[in-house]
Design a protein around this motif. Sequence first.
Motif, PDB file in Angstrom:
ATOM      1  N   ALA A  88       0.812  -1.229   0.000  1.00  0.00           N
ATOM      2  CA  ALA A  88       0.000   0.000   0.000  1.00  0.00           C
ATOM      3  C   ALA A  88       0.843   1.275   0.000  1.00  0.00           C
ATOM      4  CB  ALA A  88      -0.939   0.001   1.204  1.00  0.00           C
ATOM      5  N   ILE A  89       2.089   1.182   0.456  1.00  0.00           N
ATOM      6  CA  ILE A  89       2.941   2.372   0.477  1.00  0.00           C
ATOM      7  C   ILE A  89       4.084   2.256  -0.535  1.00  0.00           C
ATOM      8  CG2 ILE A  89       4.514   1.675   2.327  1.00  0.00           C
ATOM      9  CD1 ILE A  89       4.032   4.642   3.396  1.00  0.00           C
ATOM     10  N   GLY A  90       4.014   1.235  -1.395  1.00  0.00           N
ATOM     11  CA  GLY A  90       4.994   1.107  -2.469  1.00  0.00           C
ATOM     12  C   GLY A  90       6.034   0.029  -2.277  1.00  0.00           C
ATOM     13  N   ALA A 143       6.013  10.521  12.436  1.00  0.00           N
ATOM     14  CA  ALA A 143       6.304   9.366  11.588  1.00  0.00           C
ATOM     15  C   ALA A 143       6.337   8.080  12.401  1.00  0.00           C
ATOM     16  CB  ALA A 143       7.643   9.564  10.888  1.00  0.00           C
ATOM     17  N   GLY A 144       6.711   8.184  13.666  1.00  0.00           N
ATOM     18  CA  GLY A 144       6.820   7.000  14.523  1.00  0.00           C
ATOM     19  C   GLY A 144       5.538   6.726  15.279  1.00  0.00           C
ATOM     20  N   LEU A 178       4.129   8.921   7.874  1.00  0.00           N
ATOM     21  CA  LEU A 178       5.072   8.360   6.902  1.00  0.00           C
ATOM     22  C   LEU A 178       5.143   9.202   5.635  1.00  0.00           C
ATOM     23  CD1 LEU A 178       4.065   4.584   7.026  1.00  0.00           C
ATOM     24  CD2 LEU A 178       6.178   5.588   7.921  1.00  0.00           C
ATOM     25  N   LEU A 179       4.091   9.961   5.377  1.00  0.00           N
ATOM     26  CA  LEU A 179       3.988  10.713   4.129  1.00  0.00           C
ATOM     27  C   LEU A 179       4.516  12.134   4.250  1.00  0.00           C
ATOM     28  CD1 LEU A 179       0.379   9.539   3.220  1.00  0.00           C
ATOM     29  CD2 LEU A 179       2.566   8.496   2.564  1.00  0.00           C
TER      30      LEU A 179
END
Length: 171
Positions: free
Chosen positions: A58-60, A120-121, A111-112
Amino acid sequence: MSAAHIRQSVEQLAKHFAAHPQDAISRDKPAVATVESGLRCKAVGPKGEVLITDMPAAIGGGGSAPTAGWYLRAALANCDATMIAMRAAQLGIELSQLEVTVDSRSDNRGLLGDVDGAPAGPLELSLTVRIAAPGVPEATLHELVHWAEAHSPVGDALRRSLAVQADIRIG
């Protein structure tokens, strides 16, 4: 290794460090990571240890390995379990059950990039310890787990910048 061997090893090391505190300071072994392909990464240690991560599709990523975040949780679970077992051996407690589960809650928008200030964490980690030792009072087991948590190197590294909640379940 037996509990007696663990206890003896810990006592010898503590005695050595008390006499030679400069020996307690050391550089930790490095992990060197490279990207193998896409988002699949490989970390290698100085003795050839290997840790592979990948991100979900889903995130690549290819979803071919656990994420680094899962390894973070696994590292905390293993480190705390190790410290609990070490402390139990030191105290002469024979554990009949020990299981440490670490999970987390995250805002994946982090994350984006800086989306609405989402980090992000993980937002938080929670730790559940299932522990049993015949004839040992519950209060002693709680003390044992709290001592181990306070002395867990991975837990310490996380706690200095992230609150970690512990849920201790006996039996």
